[in-house]
Write a protein that holds these residues in place. Sequence first.
Motif, PDB file in Angstrom:
ATOM      1  N   VAL A 337       0.883  -1.161   0.000  1.00  0.00           N
ATOM      2  CA  VAL A 337       0.000   0.000   0.000  1.00  0.00           C
ATOM      3  C   VAL A 337       0.923   1.213   0.000  1.00  0.00           C
ATOM      4  N   VAL A 338       0.787   2.073  -1.006  1.00  0.00           N
ATOM      5  CA  VAL A 338       1.662   3.230  -1.144  1.00  0.00           C
ATOM      6  C   VAL A 338       0.841   4.498  -0.990  1.00  0.00           C
ATOM      7  N   ILE A 339       1.303   5.383  -0.125  1.00  0.00           N
ATOM      8  CA  ILE A 339       0.643   6.667   0.092  1.00  0.00           C
ATOM      9  C   ILE A 339       1.640   7.768  -0.257  1.00  0.00           C
ATOM     10  N   LYS A 340       1.255   8.630  -1.179  1.00  0.00           N
ATOM     11  CA  LYS A 340       2.117   9.722  -1.622  1.00  0.00           C
ATOM     12  C   LYS A 340       1.586  11.048  -1.092  1.00  0.00           C
ATOM     13  N   VAL A 341       2.473  11.839  -0.511  1.00  0.00           N
ATOM     14  CA  VAL A 341       2.131  13.175  -0.025  1.00  0.00           C
ATOM     15  C   VAL A 341       2.941  14.187  -0.820  1.00  0.00           C
ATOM     16  N   SER A 342       2.244  15.075  -1.539  1.00  0.00           N
ATOM     17  CA  SER A 342       2.907  16.073  -2.382  1.00  0.00           C
ATOM     18  C   SER A 342       2.554  17.477  -1.903  1.00  0.00           C
ATOM     19  N   ASP A 343       3.556  18.328  -1.799  1.00  0.00           N
ATOM     20  CA  ASP A 343       3.293  19.717  -1.430  1.00  0.00           C
ATOM     21  C   ASP A 343       4.113  20.649  -2.300  1.00  0.00           C
ATOM     22  N   GLU A 344       3.768  21.922  -2.245  1.00  0.00           N
ATOM     23  CA  GLU A 344       4.509  22.974  -2.929  1.00  0.00           C
ATOM     24  C   GLU A 344       5.053  23.926  -1.877  1.00  0.00           C
ATOM     25  N   GLY A 345       5.788  23.331  -0.951  1.00  0.00           N
ATOM     26  CA  GLY A 345       6.301  24.088   0.186  1.00  0.00           C
ATOM     27  C   GLY A 345       7.750  24.500   0.080  1.00  0.00           C
ATOM     28  N   GLY A 346       8.262  24.585  -1.132  1.00  0.00           N
ATOM     29  CA  GLY A 346       9.623  25.091  -1.314  1.00  0.00           C
ATOM     30  C   GLY A 346      10.699  24.040  -1.409  1.00  0.00           C
ATOM     31  N   GLY A 347      10.377  22.795  -1.045  1.00  0.00           N
ATOM     32  CA  GLY A 347      11.339  21.710  -1.199  1.00  0.00           C
ATOM     33  C   GLY A 347      12.472  21.735  -0.197  1.00  0.00           C
ATOM     34  N   ILE A 348      13.418  20.824  -0.412  1.00  0.00           N
ATOM     35  CA  ILE A 348      14.571  20.662   0.470  1.00  0.00           C
ATOM     36  C   ILE A 348      15.835  20.771  -0.372  1.00  0.00           C
ATOM     37  N   LYS A 349      16.818  21.492   0.116  1.00  0.00           N
ATOM     38  CA  LYS A 349      18.094  21.578  -0.587  1.00  0.00           C
ATOM     39  C   LYS A 349      18.720  20.190  -0.722  1.00  0.00           C
ATOM     40  N   ARG A 350      19.323  19.927  -1.860  1.00  0.00           N
ATOM     41  CA  ARG A 350      19.930  18.615  -2.091  1.00  0.00           C
ATOM     42  C   ARG A 350      21.021  18.332  -1.059  1.00  0.00           C
ATOM     43  N   SER A 351      21.723  19.377  -0.645  1.00  0.00           N
ATOM     44  CA  SER A 351      22.782  19.189   0.353  1.00  0.00           C
ATOM     45  C   SER A 351      22.220  18.843   1.724  1.00  0.00           C
ATOM     46  N   HIS A 352      20.912  19.081   1.923  1.00  0.00           N
ATOM     47  CA  HIS A 352      20.291  18.797   3.212  1.00  0.00           C
ATOM     48  C   HIS A 352      19.545  17.468   3.224  1.00  0.00           C
ATOM     49  N   MET A 353      19.486  16.792   2.080  1.00  0.00           N
ATOM     50  CA  MET A 353      18.684  15.575   1.998  1.00  0.00           C
ATOM     51  C   MET A 353      19.184  14.495   2.947  1.00  0.00           C
ATOM     52  N   LYS A 354      20.512  14.460   3.175  1.00  0.00           N
ATOM     53  CA  LYS A 354      21.055  13.432   4.065  1.00  0.00           C
ATOM     54  C   LYS A 354      20.640  13.648   5.507  1.00  0.00           C
ATOM     55  N   ARG A 355      20.164  14.843   5.817  1.00  0.00           N
ATOM     56  CA  ARG A 355      19.743  15.127   7.184  1.00  0.00           C
ATOM     57  C   ARG A 355      18.326  14.648   7.459  1.00  0.00           C
ATOM     58  N   VAL A 356      17.624  14.291   6.395  1.00  0.00           N
ATOM     59  CA  VAL A 356      16.247  13.844   6.571  1.00  0.00           C
ATOM     60  C   VAL A 356      16.253  12.495   7.274  1.00  0.00           C
ATOM     61  N   TRP A 357      15.522  12.414   8.344  1.00  0.00           N
ATOM     62  CA  TRP A 357      15.456  11.181   9.127  1.00  0.00           C
ATOM     63  C   TRP A 357      14.250  10.372   8.686  1.00  0.00           C
ATOM     64  N   SER A 358      14.483   9.221   8.031  1.00  0.00           N
ATOM     65  CA  SER A 358      13.384   8.345   7.641  1.00  0.00           C
ATOM     66  C   SER A 358      12.818   7.691   8.899  1.00  0.00           C
ATOM     67  N   ARG A 359      11.530   7.866   9.140  1.00  0.00           N
ATOM     68  CA  ARG A 359      10.946   7.378  10.375  1.00  0.00           C
ATOM     69  C   ARG A 359      10.960   5.876  10.432  1.00  0.00           C
ATOM     70  N   ALA A 360      11.418   5.333  11.602  1.00  0.00           N
ATOM     71  CA  ALA A 360      11.562   3.888  11.773  1.00  0.00           C
ATOM     72  C   ALA A 360      10.230   3.158  11.677  1.00  0.00           C
TER      73      ALA A 360
END
Length: 396
Positions: A337-360
């Motif tokens: 089951v796949v749920i996609k959440v899309s927003d137009e909230g300005g996005g995330i800098k590519r250099s900051h993507m590694k800081r995103v914590w994927s929830r356990a």
Amino acid sequence: MFRLALSAGRRTPLTHIKSALPPLSSIPTSPPFSNSLKSRERQQHFSTSSSQISDYASRSQTPVSLRTLMETGRGDLLGRGGNSFEETPDKNLSTATDLVLMQVASFLRHELPIRLAHRIKDLDDVPMMKEMKSVTTVREWYIQSFDDLITFPPIKSKSDEEKFAVLLDQIYERHAGVLVTMARGAFELRKAIRQGKYGTEGKMDFEEMQAMHDFLDNFYMSRIGIRMLIGQYLSLRQPPMNDYIGMICSETSPAKIVQQAVDDATFMCTRKYGDAPSVVVHGASNLNFSYVPTHIHYIMLELIKNSMRATVEWHGIDEDYPPIKVIISDGEENEDVVIKVSDEGGGIKRSHMKRVWSRAYARFWGGDLSVMSMEGYGTDVFLHLSRLGDSREPLP
């Protein structure tokens, strides 16, 4: 968009059973015990020895799956696995019988000390962080719970099971503040690093940071498993609910949970900013599958709340916000089951993507959480939930 700070707010419970994680509005700002009780626990002479902890930590943990938890809760596994129960209840029963509760309690009496010992050893071995006061407090909680469990006698009667349930309820409450206390420990470590007590010139090198990240990731993943096992057992002891076996709902509706998360996130966003973007939900509105509703609600609330915050802050107050889009995958034969959440909230800098914590929580039952972002525009998050029910928890 993807800021994961917890904030308090209204919570509409999905069920009357306990969640594997405290609801956002009830996470304590301090450990769950009074100062006097904490002091007594710290002064208590534990019967636990280092050799006992090492012995249990050397034993293998037993991973479980949603399917196993459901089959056990129904009584399908009575008489298997070497237990001493002879009576086999009606296979059609969806409520927990005394024999089922005794079987589950006996398993937990065996399994939980092993899992706790692994975490105590991890807390002993993690560099720098183990010296933080808050982390030491968490370690004391784990040792106390380990000691309580290994000194509990074998469960041979309904009376024994009832006493064991009281003990596990106490352990469940004792550990309610672990997330907040560990977060406080991380803050204490950052402060110590800035003061030059650790690291080099007020900074940690990459390997040290990665080791800390891996430790916390494994620790939090294990905590979910421990609280899921205890929460499932305690929920089996509650009055039965339609379509539920403990915390697991055989007719989990992603659409209903998403809508509840939207309502909760809208309330929280409006309270903070005075307004909130609208959310449009598309896709499989009639889809149902076996899962833990509280897990999905927790994840979706965070995702939608973060999308709303990013949208408001990116576009400014009193603007017409572009709607947030949530799409639930169609198809009864889909593996996930796949749920996609899309927003137009300005996005995330590519250099900051590694800081995103994927929830356990997303990965716990064989799922995943992935993020795709376009800086200056917005972010798409894909939540994958395994619908097969046979994925075992990824124990560290």
